[in-house]
Every structure is written in C-alpha cells, then in structure tokens.
Design a protein around this motif. Structure first.
Motif, PDB file in Angstrom:
ATOM      1  N   PHE A   1      -2.389 -18.934 -16.168  1.00 60.31           N
ATOM      2  CA  PHE A   1      -2.185 -17.578 -16.681  1.00 60.31           C
ATOM      3  C   PHE A   1      -3.089 -16.523 -16.050  1.00 60.31           C
ATOM      4  O   PHE A   1      -2.897 -15.334 -16.285  1.00 60.31           O
ATOM      5  CB  PHE A   1      -2.387 -17.559 -18.201  1.00 60.31           C
ATOM      6  CG  PHE A   1      -1.463 -18.492 -18.930  1.00 60.31           C
ATOM      7  CD1 PHE A   1      -0.106 -18.227 -18.993  1.00 60.31           C
ATOM      8  CD2 PHE A   1      -1.946 -19.639 -19.534  1.00 60.31           C
ATOM      9  CE1 PHE A   1       0.763 -19.086 -19.648  1.00 60.31           C
ATOM     10  CE2 PHE A   1      -1.096 -20.506 -20.197  1.00 60.31           C
ATOM     11  CZ  PHE A   1       0.262 -20.236 -20.255  1.00 60.31           C
ATOM     12  N   GLY A   2      -4.068 -16.919 -15.262  1.00 62.75           N
ATOM     13  CA  GLY A   2      -5.052 -15.971 -14.754  1.00 62.75           C
ATOM     14  C   GLY A   2      -4.654 -15.177 -13.539  1.00 62.75           C
ATOM     15  O   GLY A   2      -5.292 -14.183 -13.214  1.00 62.75           O
ATOM     16  N   VAL A   3      -3.608 -15.583 -12.860  1.00 60.90           N
ATOM     17  CA  VAL A   3      -3.276 -14.956 -11.585  1.00 60.90           C
ATOM     18  C   VAL A   3      -3.070 -13.447 -11.719  1.00 60.90           C
ATOM     19  O   VAL A   3      -3.471 -12.681 -10.845  1.00 60.90           O
ATOM     20  CB  VAL A   3      -2.061 -15.641 -10.909  1.00 60.90           C
ATOM     21  CG1 VAL A   3      -0.791 -15.424 -11.702  1.00 60.90           C
ATOM     22  CG2 VAL A   3      -1.926 -15.188  -9.475  1.00 60.90           C
ATOM     23  N   SER A   4      -2.487 -12.998 -12.802  1.00 66.88           N
ATOM     24  CA  SER A   4      -2.228 -11.559 -12.950  1.00 66.88           C
ATOM     25  C   SER A   4      -3.508 -10.760 -13.222  1.00 66.88           C
ATOM     26  O   SER A   4      -3.505  -9.540 -13.126  1.00 66.88           O
ATOM     27  CB  SER A   4      -1.206 -11.303 -14.065  1.00 66.88           C
ATOM     28  OG  SER A   4      -1.721 -11.723 -15.306  1.00 66.88           O
ATOM     29  N   TYR A   5      -4.598 -11.449 -13.549  1.00 65.00           N
ATOM     30  CA  TYR A   5      -5.871 -10.775 -13.815  1.00 65.00           C
ATOM     31  C   TYR A   5      -6.813 -10.811 -12.623  1.00 65.00           C
ATOM     32  O   TYR A   5      -7.831 -10.142 -12.628  1.00 65.00           O
ATOM     33  CB  TYR A   5      -6.568 -11.412 -15.029  1.00 65.00           C
ATOM     34  CG  TYR A   5      -5.793 -11.237 -16.296  1.00 65.00           C
ATOM     35  CD1 TYR A   5      -5.807 -10.025 -16.987  1.00 65.00           C
ATOM     36  CD2 TYR A   5      -5.020 -12.263 -16.798  1.00 65.00           C
ATOM     37  CE1 TYR A   5      -5.077  -9.855 -18.138  1.00 65.00           C
ATOM     38  CE2 TYR A   5      -4.291 -12.103 -17.959  1.00 65.00           C
ATOM     39  CZ  TYR A   5      -4.330 -10.892 -18.625  1.00 65.00           C
ATOM     40  OH  TYR A   5      -3.605 -10.738 -19.768  1.00 65.00           O
ATOM     41  N   PHE A   6      -6.485 -11.596 -11.611  1.00 67.83           N
ATOM     42  CA  PHE A   6      -7.369 -11.719 -10.457  1.00 67.83           C
ATOM     43  C   PHE A   6      -7.458 -10.386  -9.738  1.00 67.83           C
ATOM     44  O   PHE A   6      -6.486  -9.666  -9.616  1.00 67.83           O
ATOM     45  CB  PHE A   6      -6.864 -12.796  -9.510  1.00 67.83           C
ATOM     46  CG  PHE A   6      -7.834 -13.122  -8.419  1.00 67.83           C
ATOM     47  CD1 PHE A   6      -9.058 -13.693  -8.710  1.00 67.83           C
ATOM     48  CD2 PHE A   6      -7.531 -12.854  -7.100  1.00 67.83           C
ATOM     49  CE1 PHE A   6      -9.961 -13.998  -7.716  1.00 67.83           C
ATOM     50  CE2 PHE A   6      -8.423 -13.155  -6.092  1.00 67.83           C
ATOM     51  CZ  PHE A   6      -9.640 -13.725  -6.404  1.00 67.83           C
ATOM     52  N   ALA A   7      -8.663 -10.049  -9.288  1.00 69.11           N
ATOM     53  CA  ALA A   7      -8.990  -8.782  -8.637  1.00 69.11           C
ATOM     54  C   ALA A   7      -9.165  -7.661  -9.654  1.00 69.11           C
ATOM     55  O   ALA A   7      -9.104  -6.497  -9.315  1.00 69.11           O
ATOM     56  CB  ALA A   7      -7.999  -8.391  -7.557  1.00 69.11           C
TER      57      ALA A   7
END
Length: 82
Positions: A59-65
C-alpha cells in the motif's frame, strides 16, 4: 506487545522520512527493508514486523516521495495530538 510500540514509532518515523525523500524503486525497497529490520531490532514479534513490511510494500507506493497524508510532518502531527 504494547510496550514495543513507543520504540517502533521511531522506526515508523524513519520510514516516513525515507518515503518523503523519495528516489528510485530500490530506494523504496531499501526504506521498507530498513523498516522491517528496525521493527525486529525493537523486539516486535516477527509476524507483526512481517505484516507491517507487507503492508508498506503493498500500500505504500502511492506515498513514496512524500505524497498523501503519510508525510513525516503529518505523522508527527497525529502522534503529538492531545
């Protein structure tokens, strides 16, 4: 297990800082692996650390960066709320 969470919070904040910094896919993987290891080093049960790792990988990919509401500033605001 609740006695581990204050220490695990440091792992979460470090992970959020890494996500806010961003980078390449390998940087995200490194941040997630460091998060997992940190949780284990703070004596969280392996099954809990693995579930947390799997959650950030899925689930973290959309929060990366630094996107979304999982930025370090937002997490600190939630933690410090009265």
């Amino acid at each position: 297990m609740e006695e581990h969470w204050p220490h695990a919070l440091a792992c979460c904040l470090a992970h959020d800082d890494a996500y806010a910094t961003g980078g390449a896919d390998r940087d995200r993987l490194l941040a997630d692996v460091r998060f997992f290891v940190c949780l284990l080093e703070h004596d969280l049960p392996a099954v809990v650390a693995e579930q947390a790792y799997n959650a950030v990988r899925i689930f973290g990919v959309s929060y990366f960066a630094g996107g979304g509401d999982s930025t370090p500033t937002r997490v600190r605001q939630i933690v410090q709320a009265p």
